[in-house]
Scaffold this motif. Structure first.
Motif, PDB file in Angstrom:
ATOM      1  N   ASP A 150       0.735  -1.214   0.008  1.00  0.00           N
ATOM      2  CA  ASP A 150       0.097   0.000   0.073  1.00  0.00           C
ATOM      3  C   ASP A 150       0.850   1.320   0.028  1.00  0.00           C
ATOM      4  OD1 ASP A 150      -1.773   2.020   0.491  1.00  0.00           O
ATOM      5  OD2 ASP A 150      -2.884   1.002   2.106  1.00  0.00           O
ATOM      6  N   PRO A 151       0.817   2.259  -1.015  1.00  0.00           N
ATOM      7  CA  PRO A 151       2.068   3.223  -1.293  1.00  0.00           C
ATOM      8  C   PRO A 151       1.667   4.243  -0.370  1.00  0.00           C
ATOM      9  CG  PRO A 151       1.333   2.480  -3.464  1.00  0.00           C
ATOM     10  CD  PRO A 151       0.303   1.748  -2.302  1.00  0.00           C
ATOM     11  N   SER A 152       0.072   4.346   0.108  1.00  0.00           N
ATOM     12  CA  SER A 152      -0.265   5.227   0.854  1.00  0.00           C
ATOM     13  C   SER A 152       0.268   5.238   2.283  1.00  0.00           C
ATOM     14  CB  SER A 152      -1.986   5.492   1.018  1.00  0.00           C
ATOM     15  OG  SER A 152      -2.116   4.093   1.567  1.00  0.00           O
ATOM     16  N   ILE A 153       0.664   4.035   2.760  1.00  0.00           N
ATOM     17  CA  ILE A 153       1.125   3.828   4.206  1.00  0.00           C
ATOM     18  C   ILE A 153       2.477   4.368   4.055  1.00  0.00           C
ATOM     19  CG2 ILE A 153       2.062   2.034   5.726  1.00  0.00           C
ATOM     20  CD1 ILE A 153      -0.521   0.180   5.303  1.00  0.00           C
ATOM     21  N   ALA A 154       3.341   3.908   2.962  1.00  0.00           N
ATOM     22  CA  ALA A 154       4.774   4.458   2.683  1.00  0.00           C
ATOM     23  C   ALA A 154       4.874   5.981   2.836  1.00  0.00           C
ATOM     24  CB  ALA A 154       5.476   3.832   1.659  1.00  0.00           C
ATOM     25  N   ALA A 155       3.854   6.638   2.322  1.00  0.00           N
ATOM     26  CA  ALA A 155       3.440   7.955   2.112  1.00  0.00           C
ATOM     27  C   ALA A 155       3.471   8.605   3.369  1.00  0.00           C
ATOM     28  CB  ALA A 155       2.437   8.387   1.235  1.00  0.00           C
ATOM     29  N   LEU A 156       2.936   7.860   4.467  1.00  0.00           N
ATOM     30  CA  LEU A 156       2.981   8.614   5.731  1.00  0.00           C
ATOM     31  C   LEU A 156       4.262   9.228   6.498  1.00  0.00           C
ATOM     32  CD1 LEU A 156       0.541   6.005   7.665  1.00  0.00           C
ATOM     33  CD2 LEU A 156      -0.079   8.264   6.799  1.00  0.00           C
ATOM     34  N   ASP A 157       5.266   8.686   5.942  1.00  0.00           N
ATOM     35  CA  ASP A 157       6.327   9.267   6.448  1.00  0.00           C
ATOM     36  C   ASP A 157       6.515  10.968   6.080  1.00  0.00           C
ATOM     37  OD1 ASP A 157       9.165   8.991   7.622  1.00  0.00           O
ATOM     38  OD2 ASP A 157      10.038   9.416   5.456  1.00  0.00           O
ATOM     39  N   GLY A 158       5.807  11.192   4.627  1.00  0.00           N
ATOM     40  CA  GLY A 158       5.921  12.310   4.120  1.00  0.00           C
ATOM     41  C   GLY A 158       5.182  13.445   4.907  1.00  0.00           C
ATOM     42  N   ASN A 159       4.086  12.758   5.891  1.00  0.00           N
ATOM     43  CA  ASN A 159       3.353  13.816   6.835  1.00  0.00           C
ATOM     44  C   ASN A 159       4.252  14.247   8.151  1.00  0.00           C
ATOM     45  OD1 ASN A 159       1.683  14.361   9.163  1.00  0.00           O
ATOM     46  ND2 ASN A 159      -0.084  13.500   7.951  1.00  0.00           N
ATOM     47  N   LYS A 160       4.633  15.377   8.195  1.00  0.00           N
ATOM     48  CA  LYS A 160       5.428  15.727   9.247  1.00  0.00           C
ATOM     49  C   LYS A 160       5.147  15.451  10.436  1.00  0.00           C
ATOM     50  CE  LYS A 160       8.024  19.251   7.877  1.00  0.00           C
ATOM     51  NZ  LYS A 160       8.521  20.650   7.810  1.00  0.00           N
ATOM     52  N   ALA A 161       3.705  15.589  10.893  1.00  0.00           N
ATOM     53  CA  ALA A 161       3.485  15.173  11.975  1.00  0.00           C
ATOM     54  C   ALA A 161       3.489  13.842  12.542  1.00  0.00           C
ATOM     55  CB  ALA A 161       2.057  15.614  12.287  1.00  0.00           C
ATOM     56  N   VAL A 162       3.065  13.129  11.546  1.00  0.00           N
ATOM     57  CA  VAL A 162       3.140  11.314  11.707  1.00  0.00           C
ATOM     58  C   VAL A 162       4.824  11.200  11.954  1.00  0.00           C
ATOM     59  CG1 VAL A 162       2.899   9.229  10.830  1.00  0.00           C
ATOM     60  CG2 VAL A 162       0.972  10.859  10.453  1.00  0.00           C
ATOM     61  N   HIS A 163       5.692  11.801  11.144  1.00  0.00           N
ATOM     62  CA  HIS A 163       7.167  11.406  11.056  1.00  0.00           C
ATOM     63  C   HIS A 163       7.525  11.842  12.496  1.00  0.00           C
ATOM     64  CE1 HIS A 163      11.106  10.870   9.382  1.00  0.00           C
ATOM     65  NE2 HIS A 163      11.267  12.225  10.209  1.00  0.00           N
ATOM     66  N   ILE A 164       7.460  12.880  12.799  1.00  0.00           N
ATOM     67  CA  ILE A 164       7.818  13.675  14.325  1.00  0.00           C
ATOM     68  C   ILE A 164       7.380  12.451  15.381  1.00  0.00           C
ATOM     69  CG2 ILE A 164       7.989  15.343  15.860  1.00  0.00           C
ATOM     70  CD1 ILE A 164       7.959  17.339  13.646  1.00  0.00           C
TER      71      ILE A 164
END
Length: 521
Positions: A150-164
């Motif tokens: 699921d590419p959308s799960i990998a894309a969560l790293d691009g969400n700054k809040a989720v990443h932090i």
């Protein structure tokens, strides 16, 4: 020098009296002794270096600086590390103290130089911890996306809040494991380090066997090992700074000296074993990826700026296939997570030593009564790491690249001081034998001079905003601002501690130029 036979209680001064009646002020800390052997120490050192994480984050950047001479630069970076390792080994034999660079440079050059050397180690470690946590987060979401498809799960790293938030969770978990004790640390690392080395060996073998199947691939050439083929000295020092960064961490073997079996000798041997394994791994992978991908700026080429900060993400599937390729993602995640946990060792134990010798606030001198770890120092290091990474991520999109470049400056700073400390500390012994002259004088001195040259050239180059990510602060390169700014913060804090703890800065606690504590195996 007097042999110390009985183990003093935590915090006691070791009355190591020599013929002149002087004492060194060396103190025990209450850490758990006889917990780490030769192999355990080497594994901890390799884990702290995080070879798979270092490779994926610096292969592209190093090729960008020196092209096909990347293997040569990895060898060039290994040389000063090997020379400095001799200094660490000899100093540890004389003074097996968990303060390592701080303690040794105080005894050689006095409290002010020693304090700044300790600060250089502390701040470099916090910066490394923040980068490790960020890489672990990125590969966590990337691996989750690969496994689920699921590419959308990998894309969560691009969400700054989720990443932090994810990064802070990794930092908290690593802090907890480190807080629980060195035995838990060592046991976990055997599996994680074994996984890393196995996966990159398989990856390198598959890359070499497929090298002739890919456009842009190259045939091996011995000229890749020639450092003099680098186009300019500025490019050479930039590449060398990155190379020095990827070896950083082997000295963690020495930070656990008070917890080692045979504290005077085992940690030094573990450090030498660790760096030999590391340089072998780096050369193997560097040659393999150049043969497979070449250095082109398109596709899987190592010179492609779009993949330079995470080379393995681009090469995993092409080299190993979609199935086995996931193992490479897992290996990078394991590498970053394992190193994140072991990197707490040197920062916590250096802070513990600085506090024990009254160079830091007394709260950092507390050792957990059950786990035998510097609990307060470990927790504070975790909090500092989380705050630093969160702030830098919000302020700068290029934080990872710029802090890696800045790390080279700080690492050169405290490694060079430690190398010169060895020469000065043992200066009266250098004429006793050829061995003493070489391993206590010539080799550490050469290592210190090499690192000083890299420090000076890097300091000059990083003023330019084009250095690193290309970002700037008021026209000055952000790498310069990060590296020099953090060292200046240390100078300010030292001035504050000078007022709070004048006895240490008068040289009354940990004395200068004193015959050292000797611990027989």
């Amino acid at each position: 020098m007097t042999q110390v036979e009985a183990r003093p209680q935590a915090g006691d001064t070791v009355r190591n009296v020599d013929a002149t009646g002087e004492t060194g002020g060396v103190r025990t800390k209450g850490l758990g002794g006889n917990s780490v052997g030769l192999m355990g120490g080497a594994v901890i050192g390799i884990s702290t270096v995080a070879p798979v994480y270092c490779l994926t984050s610096t292969l592209g950047a190093t090729v960008g600086e020196v092209g096909l001479q990347m293997p040569a630069i990895f060898l060039a970076g290994f040389l000063p590390m090997l020379l400095v390792a001799f200094a660490y080994r000899e100093l540890n034999r004389a003074v097996p103290d968990c303060g390592t660079s701080f303690t040794w440079s105080v005894k050689a050059f006095g409290p002010r130089v020693g304090w700044m050397c300790g600060w250089g180690l502390l701040v470099a470690t916090v910066v490394v911890l923040s980068n490790l946590a960020g890489v672990a987060t990125s590969f966590f979401w990337l691996t989750a996306g690969e496994i689920t498809g699921d590419p959308s799960i990998a894309a969560l790293d691009g969400n700054k809040a989720v990443h932090i938030v994810t990064t802070l969770a990794f930092v908290a978990a690593a802090t907890f494991v480190s807080y629980r004790g060195i035995t838990a640390t060592k046991s976990l690392q055997y599996a994680l380090v074994g996984l890393q080395l196995l996966v990159i060996t398989v990856f390198a073998a598959m890359a070499v066997t497929k090298a002739d199947e890919v456009a842009g691939s190259l045939s091996f050439s011995w000229t890749w090992m020639n450092p003099f083929a680098v186009e300019s000295f500025a490019a050479f020092t930039a590449g060398l700074s990155l190379s020095i960064f990827i070896y950083w961490g082997w000295d963690t073997c020495l930070s656990v000296n008070e917890e080692s079996v045979g504290s005077a000798r085992t940690p030094g041997r573990a450090a030498l074993l660790a760096i030999v394994v590391i340089v072998s791994s780096y050369l193997m992978v560097a040659v393999a990826v150049q043969m497979y991908a070449g250095i082109g700026e398109q596709g899987t080429g190592l010179g492609n700026p779009d993949t330079s900060d995470n080379v393995f993400a681009a090469l995993a599937s092409p080299v190993m296939g979609s199935g086995l390729g996931i193992l490479l993602f897992v290996a990078v995640l394991a590498s970053a997570a394992a190193s994140l946990q072991t990197t707490f060792i040197p920062v916590a134990r250096t802070a513990l030593a600085m506090s024990t010798y009254e160079a830091f606030p007394p709260a950092f001198a507390k050792v957990h009564p059950v786990h035998k770890t510097p609990g307060r120092a470990t927790v504070v290091a975790g909090v500092a790491t989380g705050v630093f990474y969160s702030v830098m991520t919000l302020v700068s999109e290029n934080v990872l690249v710029d802090t890696i470049y800045a790390l080279g400056l700080m690492i050169c700073f405290y490694y060079a001081i430690t190398a010169f400390a060895c020469v000065w500390f043992f200066r009266r012994e250098l004429t006793r034998s050829v061995r003493d002259l070489l391993v206590k004088g010539v080799l550490p001195g050469l290592g210190g001079l090499m690192l000083t040259a890299v420090f000076a050239q890097t300091l000059k180059d990083m003023w330019d905003p084009a250095y690193g990510s290309g970002s700037s602060v008021l026209g000055v390169g952000s790498v310069f601002v990060i590296g020099v700014g953090l060292l200046l913060v240390g100078a300010v804090l030292m001035a504050v501690m000078h007022r709070r703890s004048p006895a240490f800065f008068r040289g009354e606690v940990l004395t200068k130029e004193t015959p050292a504590l000797v611990v027989e195996d």
